[in-house]
Design an enzyme around this catalytic site. Structure first.
Site, PDB file in Angstrom:
ATOM      1  N   GLU A  52      31.725  55.060  57.082  1.00  0.00           N
ATOM      2  CA  GLU A  52      32.869  55.019  56.166  1.00  0.00           C
ATOM      3  C   GLU A  52      33.863  56.101  56.576  1.00  0.00           C
ATOM      4  O   GLU A  52      33.589  57.293  56.439  1.00  0.00           O
ATOM      5  CB  GLU A  52      32.415  55.246  54.727  1.00  0.00           C
ATOM      6  CG  GLU A  52      33.557  55.372  53.736  1.00  0.00           C
ATOM      7  CD  GLU A  52      34.556  54.220  53.804  1.00  0.00           C
ATOM      8  OE1 GLU A  52      35.727  54.464  54.172  1.00  0.00           O
ATOM      9  OE2 GLU A  52      34.158  53.078  53.509  1.00  0.00           O
ATOM     10  N   TYR A 212      47.291  40.948  38.176  1.00  0.00           N
ATOM     11  CA  TYR A 212      46.724  42.006  37.339  1.00  0.00           C
ATOM     12  C   TYR A 212      47.141  43.401  37.797  1.00  0.00           C
ATOM     13  O   TYR A 212      47.400  44.284  36.949  1.00  0.00           O
ATOM     14  CB  TYR A 212      45.203  41.869  37.276  1.00  0.00           C
ATOM     15  CG  TYR A 212      44.461  42.253  38.535  1.00  0.00           C
ATOM     16  CD1 TYR A 212      43.905  43.514  38.682  1.00  0.00           C
ATOM     17  CD2 TYR A 212      44.299  41.346  39.582  1.00  0.00           C
ATOM     18  CE1 TYR A 212      43.219  43.874  39.840  1.00  0.00           C
ATOM     19  CE2 TYR A 212      43.616  41.694  40.737  1.00  0.00           C
ATOM     20  CZ  TYR A 212      43.072  42.955  40.854  1.00  0.00           C
ATOM     21  OH  TYR A 212      42.408  43.310  42.002  1.00  0.00           O
ATOM     22  N   ARG A 300      45.457  40.871  47.718  1.00  0.00           N
ATOM     23  CA  ARG A 300      44.654  41.686  48.615  1.00  0.00           C
ATOM     24  C   ARG A 300      44.088  40.830  49.739  1.00  0.00           C
ATOM     25  O   ARG A 300      43.948  39.613  49.590  1.00  0.00           O
ATOM     26  CB  ARG A 300      43.517  42.385  47.843  1.00  0.00           C
ATOM     27  CG  ARG A 300      44.038  43.324  46.756  1.00  0.00           C
ATOM     28  CD  ARG A 300      42.912  44.068  46.079  1.00  0.00           C
ATOM     29  NE  ARG A 300      42.242  45.007  46.975  1.00  0.00           N
ATOM     30  CZ  ARG A 300      42.671  46.227  47.256  1.00  0.00           C
ATOM     31  NH1 ARG A 300      43.797  46.676  46.719  1.00  0.00           N
ATOM     32  NH2 ARG A 300      41.996  47.028  48.064  1.00  0.00           N
ATOM     33  N   HIS A 472      30.816  42.360   9.416  1.00  0.00           N
ATOM     34  CA  HIS A 472      32.166  42.404   8.849  1.00  0.00           C
ATOM     35  C   HIS A 472      32.526  43.866   8.604  1.00  0.00           C
ATOM     36  O   HIS A 472      31.670  44.650   8.182  1.00  0.00           O
ATOM     37  CB  HIS A 472      32.183  41.627   7.527  1.00  0.00           C
ATOM     38  CG  HIS A 472      33.544  41.500   6.933  1.00  0.00           C
ATOM     39  ND1 HIS A 472      34.455  40.545   7.343  1.00  0.00           N
ATOM     40  CD2 HIS A 472      34.159  42.228   5.965  1.00  0.00           C
ATOM     41  CE1 HIS A 472      35.560  40.673   6.639  1.00  0.00           C
ATOM     42  NE2 HIS A 472      35.411  41.685   5.796  1.00  0.00           N
TER      43      HIS A 472
END
Length: 488
Positions: A52, A212, A300, A472
């Site tokens: 990486e 998005y 992308r 509730h």
């Protein structure tokens, strides 16, 4: 006999007197979700290499989910102050120290990435290579100027922003990691990575795209003082959402920003101290909008174009995504792919799910199939958007018979308490009660959706959800009401 020595940035062999054996048991290329596969392999006693070149943690930690959501929280905080008067609370917003927001985010996330790197460098059986690599043969990559082989390989190199060939944006020459990109262009545009770490809020911003990423960053900057313009080729913003959700959000966004839907960007040019964006409709109607900055948020692409995958026998589809089967296996023997680069679903949560299966299949030699059904997604604008399964448009295209249940936030006790004047939950099902899809727009929609996700994943029916007692006055009563409407 082969003598090997490994180091963080290098590798060499001496005294090879027999046919070469694999240098590593497992090689993972990509340190996003793939770093967990490498860690699991090392913990299992396998000699493991992790490659990486950028900070560990991948897009989500460094260039996506984490930084964007931290900025969104700052935007939400500012808007809560502005909206306090609705609840008869006297409050004023005196300003936002945006540089401090970004610096805090950078320090926190950078510290996480650095801590991960420190742990991995000290981890037994794990060698971390912080450099670019490419395949030169089957299960063989080049590292430190040497050919390095492995018995098993996992490709997890992720994705990066798309910059299409629009006049004025120029050519983009980029390597497979967003950490190593150079631009050769006419306009100094922003990608999502640039925008997330900008320490100043621009006076005005033109966003190319309405997906998005575009709407989340548009919301952030718009909330913190930027005049935002969004230009989207489709007829609505977030066009992949269910049509009712997309239409509702487009109306809400149009109250905050200048929104041009149905407009395709044709050119970008410098103008004065900023930029001019030219767009046109299908009928040829032209419009020009201006901003001090331009953000390109048009999708992308997978980081596969310079990995030398052909040399390794790893097939990709026509968009460049690595082809995988139900076990995440590629076309090459003992090579798997996971995450964005595999193109199954470009979400961190799908990547995490695939990681668990990659660990089982690669490290433990299992044959565990991935099941990507009922895959949820969320968009963290205000209001939030969330969805799972088929949209109404999908079902119409497939000529599937279905019924619709819908409930509005405003009709619930908690919706009234929070003065939520927009938002709804929509459920799609077959006439006999099979849940086909669920979609929501509104406060905490990302959380509400998961009841429907669990129901779809486990095969629960409309009656099962509608018959479940919901506390509730929670917002979950809106979900219950949508399902109960299907029983009427």
């Amino acid at each position: 006999m082969q003598v090997r020595r490994t180091a963080a940035r290098g590798f060499f062999t001496v005294g090879v007197v027999a046919p070469r054996m694999a240098d590593f048991d497992v090689l993972v290329v990509g340190g996003g979700t793939g770093n967990n596969v490498a860690a699991a392999a090392a913990d299992a006693g396998l000699e493991t290499a992790l490659v990486e070149p950028g900070p560990l943690g991948g897009t989500c930690l460094n260039r996506g989910c984490n930084p964007s959501k931290m900025l969104i929280q700052a935007a939400n905080a500012a808007n809560h102050v502005r909206e306090a008067e609705r609840f008869h609370v006297d409050a004023t917003l005196d300003g936002v120290d945006y540089a401090a927001v970004v610096d805090e985010m950078d320090d926190l996330l950078g510290g996480i990435a650095e801590g991960m790197e420190t742990r991995y460098r000290e981890k037994e059986n794990l060698t971390l290579f912080d450099e670019y690599t490419e395949f030169v043969d089957e299960r063989t990559v080049e590292l430190g100027g040497e050919a390095v082989t492995a018995e098993k390989v996992v490709v997890a190199t992720g994705s990066r922003p798309v910059v299409p060939p629009i006049d004025g944006l120029g050519d983009v020459a980029e390597r497979s990691s967003a950490a190593h990109q150079t631009q050769s262009d006419d306009v100094d545009y922003l990608t999502s990575q640039d925008a997330l770490y900008a320490r100043e809020v621009p006076d005005s911003l033109v966003v190319l795209g309405g997906g998005y990423i575009a709407v989340e960053l548009g919301y952030v900057f718009g909330s913190l003082g930027t005049d935002v313009t969004i230009v989207e080729m489709m007829d609505s913003l977030v066009p992949r959402e269910d049509g009712d959700v997309a239409a509702a959000f487009t109306d809400i966004a149009a109250d905050r920003h200048d929104v041009y839907t149905g407009h395709r960007v044709t050119a970008v040019e410098e103008r004065g101290d900023g930029y001019a964006v030219h767009a046109e409709t299908e009928t040829g109607e032209e419009v020009t909008v201006e901003g001090s900055e331009v953000l390109v948020a048009l999708g992308r692409r997978p980081n596969t174009d310079d990995l030398g995958l052909e040399a390794a026998g790893i097939a990709v589809d026509d968009r460049g995504f690595v082809r995988t089967n139900e076990y995440l296996e590629t076309s090459a023997e003992n090579v798997w792919a996971q995450g964005d680069v595999a193109g199954n679903a470009l979400f961190k949560h799908s990547g995490d799910y695939e990681t668990r299966h990659a660990i089982a299949n690669v490290v433990r030699d299992e044959r565990r199939e991935v099941d990507l059904s009922a895959m949820p997604h969320t968009i963290f604008t205000e209001p939030q958007i969330a969805g799972v399964g088929a949209t109404e448009e999908d079902l119409d295209d497939e000529d599937t018979e279905y019924v619709v249940g819908r409930a509005d936030y405003a009709d619930s006790a908690m919706g009234r308490a929070k003065k939520l004047d927009h938002g709804f939950v929509k459920v799609l099902a077959t006439p006999n009660g099979e849940i086909l899809g669920a979609h929501a727009i509104g406060y905490e929609a990302s959380t509400l959706l998961h009841e429907a996700v669990l129901a779809m994943r486990t095969g629960a029916t409309v009656d099962d959800v509608a018959g479940t007692i919901h506390a509730h006055p929670t917002l979950s009563k809106v979900v219950e009401a949508a399902f109960r409407e299907l029983q009427a």
